[in-house]
Scaffold this motif. Structure first.
Motif, PDB file in Angstrom:
ATOM      1  N   THR A   1      27.296  87.024  64.814  1.00 30.64           N
ATOM      2  CA  THR A   1      26.658  87.037  63.500  1.00 30.64           C
ATOM      3  C   THR A   1      25.484  87.997  63.399  1.00 30.64           C
ATOM      4  O   THR A   1      25.211  88.523  62.337  1.00 30.64           O
ATOM      5  CB  THR A   1      26.151  85.630  63.117  1.00 30.64           C
ATOM      6  OG1 THR A   1      25.267  85.205  64.137  1.00 30.64           O
ATOM      7  CG2 THR A   1      27.310  84.657  62.977  1.00 30.64           C
ATOM      8  N   LYS A   2      24.783  88.210  64.507  1.00 26.11           N
ATOM      9  CA  LYS A   2      23.613  89.091  64.420  1.00 26.11           C
ATOM     10  C   LYS A   2      24.023  90.546  64.326  1.00 26.11           C
ATOM     11  O   LYS A   2      24.953  90.984  65.005  1.00 26.11           O
ATOM     12  CB  LYS A   2      22.729  88.914  65.657  1.00 26.11           C
ATOM     13  CG  LYS A   2      21.758  87.775  65.553  1.00 26.11           C
ATOM     14  CD  LYS A   2      20.767  87.874  66.690  1.00 26.11           C
ATOM     15  CE  LYS A   2      19.922  86.627  66.768  1.00 26.11           C
ATOM     16  NZ  LYS A   2      19.007  86.699  67.918  1.00 26.11           N
ATOM     17  N   LEU A   3      23.276  91.274  63.510  1.00 27.30           N
ATOM     18  CA  LEU A   3      23.486  92.704  63.386  1.00 27.30           C
ATOM     19  C   LEU A   3      23.175  93.373  64.735  1.00 27.30           C
ATOM     20  O   LEU A   3      22.186  93.052  65.370  1.00 27.30           O
ATOM     21  CB  LEU A   3      22.502  93.221  62.326  1.00 27.30           C
ATOM     22  CG  LEU A   3      22.866  94.447  61.508  1.00 27.30           C
ATOM     23  CD1 LEU A   3      24.144  94.207  60.719  1.00 27.30           C
ATOM     24  CD2 LEU A   3      21.711  94.776  60.570  1.00 27.30           C
TER      25      LEU A   3
ATOM     26  N   GLN B   1      29.197 102.426  70.450  1.00 27.17           N
ATOM     27  CA  GLN B   1      30.450 102.110  69.760  1.00 27.17           C
ATOM     28  C   GLN B   1      30.440 100.693  69.163  1.00 27.17           C
ATOM     29  O   GLN B   1      31.049 100.431  68.144  1.00 27.17           O
ATOM     30  CB  GLN B   1      31.618 102.268  70.749  1.00 27.17           C
ATOM     31  CG  GLN B   1      32.977 101.843  70.222  1.00 27.17           C
ATOM     32  CD  GLN B   1      33.524 102.824  69.184  1.00 27.17           C
ATOM     33  OE1 GLN B   1      34.081 103.859  69.524  1.00 27.17           O
ATOM     34  NE2 GLN B   1      33.361 102.513  67.910  1.00 27.17           N
ATOM     35  N   ASN B   2      29.689  99.791  69.802  1.00 28.36           N
ATOM     36  CA  ASN B   2      29.634  98.398  69.340  1.00 28.36           C
ATOM     37  C   ASN B   2      28.533  98.138  68.320  1.00 28.36           C
ATOM     38  O   ASN B   2      28.280  96.991  67.966  1.00 28.36           O
ATOM     39  CB  ASN B   2      29.409  97.467  70.534  1.00 28.36           C
ATOM     40  CG  ASN B   2      30.679  97.277  71.323  1.00 28.36           C
ATOM     41  OD1 ASN B   2      31.763  97.288  70.747  1.00 28.36           O
ATOM     42  ND2 ASN B   2      30.558  97.121  72.625  1.00 28.36           N
ATOM     43  N   SER B   3      27.873  99.195  67.881  1.00 28.64           N
ATOM     44  CA  SER B   3      26.730  98.998  66.980  1.00 28.64           C
ATOM     45  C   SER B   3      27.163  98.879  65.530  1.00 28.64           C
ATOM     46  O   SER B   3      28.116  99.504  65.099  1.00 28.64           O
ATOM     47  CB  SER B   3      25.773 100.189  67.068  1.00 28.64           C
ATOM     48  OG  SER B   3      25.442 100.456  68.391  1.00 28.64           O
ATOM     49  N   ASP B   4      26.404  98.064  64.787  1.00 26.20           N
ATOM     50  CA  ASP B   4      26.545  98.063  63.324  1.00 26.20           C
ATOM     51  C   ASP B   4      25.657  99.144  62.726  1.00 26.20           C
ATOM     52  O   ASP B   4      25.972  99.734  61.702  1.00 26.20           O
ATOM     53  CB  ASP B   4      26.123  96.706  62.758  1.00 26.20           C
ATOM     54  CG  ASP B   4      26.958  95.568  63.318  1.00 26.20           C
ATOM     55  OD1 ASP B   4      28.198  95.663  63.217  1.00 26.20           O
ATOM     56  OD2 ASP B   4      26.383  94.633  63.890  1.00 26.20           O
ATOM     57  N   VAL B   5      24.510  99.342  63.376  1.00 26.18           N
ATOM     58  CA  VAL B   5      23.550 100.343  62.903  1.00 26.18           C
ATOM     59  C   VAL B   5      23.115 101.187  64.101  1.00 26.18           C
ATOM     60  O   VAL B   5      22.790 100.651  65.158  1.00 26.18           O
ATOM     61  CB  VAL B   5      22.302  99.668  62.277  1.00 26.18           C
ATOM     62  CG1 VAL B   5      21.306 100.722  61.799  1.00 26.18           C
ATOM     63  CG2 VAL B   5      22.689  98.744  61.134  1.00 26.18           C
ATOM     64  N   PHE B   6      23.126 102.501  63.942  1.00 24.27           N
ATOM     65  CA  PHE B   6      22.657 103.396  65.001  1.00 24.27           C
ATOM     66  C   PHE B   6      21.534 104.265  64.445  1.00 24.27           C
ATOM     67  O   PHE B   6      21.701 104.933  63.428  1.00 24.27           O
ATOM     68  CB  PHE B   6      23.813 104.261  65.513  1.00 24.27           C
ATOM     69  CG  PHE B   6      23.392 105.288  66.534  1.00 24.27           C
ATOM     70  CD1 PHE B   6      22.663 104.911  67.661  1.00 24.27           C
ATOM     71  CD2 PHE B   6      23.710 106.633  66.370  1.00 24.27           C
ATOM     72  CE1 PHE B   6      22.258 105.860  68.604  1.00 24.27           C
ATOM     73  CE2 PHE B   6      23.317 107.583  67.311  1.00 24.27           C
ATOM     74  CZ  PHE B   6      22.591 107.184  68.431  1.00 24.27           C
TER      75      PHE B   6
ATOM     76  N   MET C   1      34.138 109.137  67.779  1.00 25.43           N
ATOM     77  CA  MET C   1      34.213 107.683  67.553  1.00 25.43           C
ATOM     78  C   MET C   1      34.634 107.377  66.129  1.00 25.43           C
ATOM     79  O   MET C   1      34.473 108.204  65.242  1.00 25.43           O
ATOM     80  CB  MET C   1      32.804 107.080  67.691  1.00 25.43           C
ATOM     81  CG  MET C   1      32.368 106.805  69.066  1.00 25.43           C
ATOM     82  SD  MET C   1      30.725 106.088  68.979  1.00 25.43           S
ATOM     83  CE  MET C   1      30.352 106.121  70.711  1.00 25.43           C
ATOM     84  N   ASP C   2      35.110 106.147  65.939  1.00 21.61           N
ATOM     85  CA  ASP C   2      35.321 105.684  64.573  1.00 21.61           C
ATOM     86  C   ASP C   2      33.994 105.085  64.090  1.00 21.61           C
ATOM     87  O   ASP C   2      33.579 104.022  64.543  1.00 21.61           O
ATOM     88  CB  ASP C   2      36.428 104.624  64.553  1.00 21.61           C
ATOM     89  CG  ASP C   2      36.571 104.012  63.162  1.00 21.61           C
ATOM     90  OD1 ASP C   2      36.011 104.589  62.195  1.00 21.61           O
ATOM     91  OD2 ASP C   2      37.233 102.960  63.050  1.00 21.61           O
ATOM     92  N   THR C   3      33.324 105.785  63.195  1.00 20.91           N
ATOM     93  CA  THR C   3      32.010 105.315  62.730  1.00 20.91           C
ATOM     94  C   THR C   3      32.073 104.780  61.298  1.00 20.91           C
ATOM     95  O   THR C   3      31.051 104.601  60.645  1.00 20.91           O
ATOM     96  CB  THR C   3      30.978 106.458  62.785  1.00 20.91           C
ATOM     97  OG1 THR C   3      31.472 107.545  62.003  1.00 20.91           O
ATOM     98  CG2 THR C   3      30.731 106.923  64.203  1.00 20.91           C
ATOM     99  N   SER C   4      33.318 104.503  60.819  1.00 18.77           N
ATOM    100  CA  SER C   4      33.470 104.146  59.407  1.00 18.77           C
ATOM    101  C   SER C   4      32.738 102.859  59.020  1.00 18.77           C
ATOM    102  O   SER C   4      32.314 102.699  57.894  1.00 18.77           O
ATOM    103  CB  SER C   4      34.953 104.046  59.050  1.00 18.77           C
ATOM    104  OG  SER C   4      35.577 103.118  59.926  1.00 18.77           O
ATOM    105  N   LYS C   5      32.555 101.936  59.987  1.00 18.54           N
ATOM    106  CA  LYS C   5      31.874 100.681  59.663  1.00 18.54           C
ATOM    107  C   LYS C   5      30.415 100.682  60.104  1.00 18.54           C
ATOM    108  O   LYS C   5      29.719  99.686  60.018  1.00 18.54           O
ATOM    109  CB  LYS C   5      32.610  99.514  60.332  1.00 18.54           C
ATOM    110  CG  LYS C   5      34.007  99.286  59.776  1.00 18.54           C
ATOM    111  CD  LYS C   5      34.485  97.881  60.115  1.00 18.54           C
ATOM    112  CE  LYS C   5      35.865  97.609  59.526  1.00 18.54           C
ATOM    113  NZ  LYS C   5      36.946  98.290  60.298  1.00 18.54           N
ATOM    114  N   MET C   6      29.984 101.827  60.621  1.00 17.88           N
ATOM    115  CA  MET C   6      28.643 101.927  61.197  1.00 17.88           C
ATOM    116  C   MET C   6      27.683 102.557  60.200  1.00 17.88           C
ATOM    117  O   MET C   6      28.056 103.477  59.479  1.00 17.88           O
ATOM    118  CB  MET C   6      28.753 102.836  62.428  1.00 17.88           C
ATOM    119  CG  MET C   6      27.919 102.428  63.614  1.00 17.88           C
ATOM    120  SD  MET C   6      28.056 103.693  64.915  1.00 17.88           S
ATOM    121  CE  MET C   6      29.407 103.056  65.873  1.00 17.88           C
TER     122      MET C   6
END
Ligand SMILES: [Zn+2]
Length: 313
Positions: free
Chosen positions: A33-35, A82-87, A105-110
């Motif tokens: 749940t945590k960002l 790669q596992n980040s929500d925010v970079f 990387m796939d950054t579409s959700k980041m």
């Protein structure tokens, strides 16, 4: 590079499957749940910690006490990214690797935040007496966080991104950011107090000079051995002589060094001139001990304001 990343991602999937069996339910929920916020160097890590407290899972890629300009990501760092929500990165010369890695990387959700876009960036400058690298052309000075008003712009950019990505905690991020901005405004006032009525406006650095934004904000003139991002640490005899002459001619009471410096040049100049050696901490990175103790940029910058006051007497 691409192949290495694919292998890493496969390994990661296997690790995640294993972790699922061993983690306690609480920790799993926490992670789910945590960002997840990842930063390159210490300033964005510290600012995010101020804004988010324990509301996010926060990772800094640069190990404490290590040199920020020569950092290259390890495989473990790439997995964290790669596992980040925010970079959050700065976006200057030292972050040349960022685009290369993100492209694979796939950054579409980041959410990606390049902090240099949140301030009025200045070009790196070479002043009289400075030993500049041969190939150093025109580049933006990446030490954008060193002036309090810039730090405020950066905090606003990070807080807005967190609030947008994690709407459930948006109010918390906004409130904590506002509290932190009030502290940074107070810091700005203490730099003003240290500089406005000062007896002099010139500071001397027996080191690299990552304070272009600070000098600009408070109308200070500076002399230094190297530019902010120089890889050089050994000054020529002419550079040392120039700085010694400057201090003698203007009776400058303090010679500065920066953090994680060997301080040898500052020692030499201090011995030759009688000027007191003091630290002006740029907050690029901090020592392992300070990191463990939770030392914050604002603590270091409050000390900077005191040291600057002493240098301008
Ligand atoms: Zn730097």
């Amino acid at each position: 590079m691409k192949r290495i990343i694919m292998l890493l991602l496969t390994a990661l999937a296997a690790m995640a499957a294993l972790a699922g069996c061993t983690q306690k339910p609480d920790e799993t929920r926490d992670l789910d749940t945590k960002l997840r916020v990842t930063t390159t160097i210490f300033p964005p890590y510290d600012f995010t910690r101020e804004i988010a407290g324990g509301l996010v899972n926060l990772t800094m890629l640069l190990p404490p006490a290590s040199e920020s300009h020569s950092y290259e990501p390890t495989p473990k760092d790439i997995i964290a990214l790669q596992n980040s929500d925010v970079f959050i990165y700065v976006g200057g010369e030292s972050d040349d690797w960022v685009e290369r890695v993100l492209a694979s990387m796939d950054t579409s959700k980041m959410t990606l935040i390049g902090l240099i876009d949140s301030v009025k960036a200045l070009e790196e400058e070479s002043v009289e007496g400075m030993q500049a690298d041969e190939e150093e052309g025109e580049a933006l000075d990446e030490h954008i966080w060193t002036a309090p008003r810039n730090a405020i712009s950066i905090v606003r950019a990070i807080a807005a991104a967190l609030a947008q990505k994690d709407a459930a905690n948006a109010e918390n991020y906004r409130r904590r950011a506002a509290e932190y901005i009030a502290q940074l405004e107070e810091l700005h006032r203490s730099f003003e107090a240290a500089t406005i009525h000062a007896a002099r406006r010139t500071i001397v650095f027996a080191d690299r000079f990552p304070f272009r934004y600070l000098a600009d904000a408070y109308k200070l003139t500076y002399f230094a051995a190297f530019p902010g991002c120089s890889t050089e640490t050994e000054p020529s005899a002419a550079t040392v002589a120039f700085l010694i002459d400057k201090i003698r001619a203007e009776k400058i009471p303090v010679v500065f060094h920066i953090e994680l410096s060997n301080e040898r040049m500052a020692d030499t100049i201090s011995e030759a001139t009688g000027a007191k050696k003091l630290l002006l901490h740029a907050c690029h990175n901090i020592s392992k001990q300070d990191f463990t103790n939770g030392v914050r940029c604002i603590d270091l910058y409050r000390r900077n304001a005191e040291n600057l006051k002493e240098a301008l007497r």
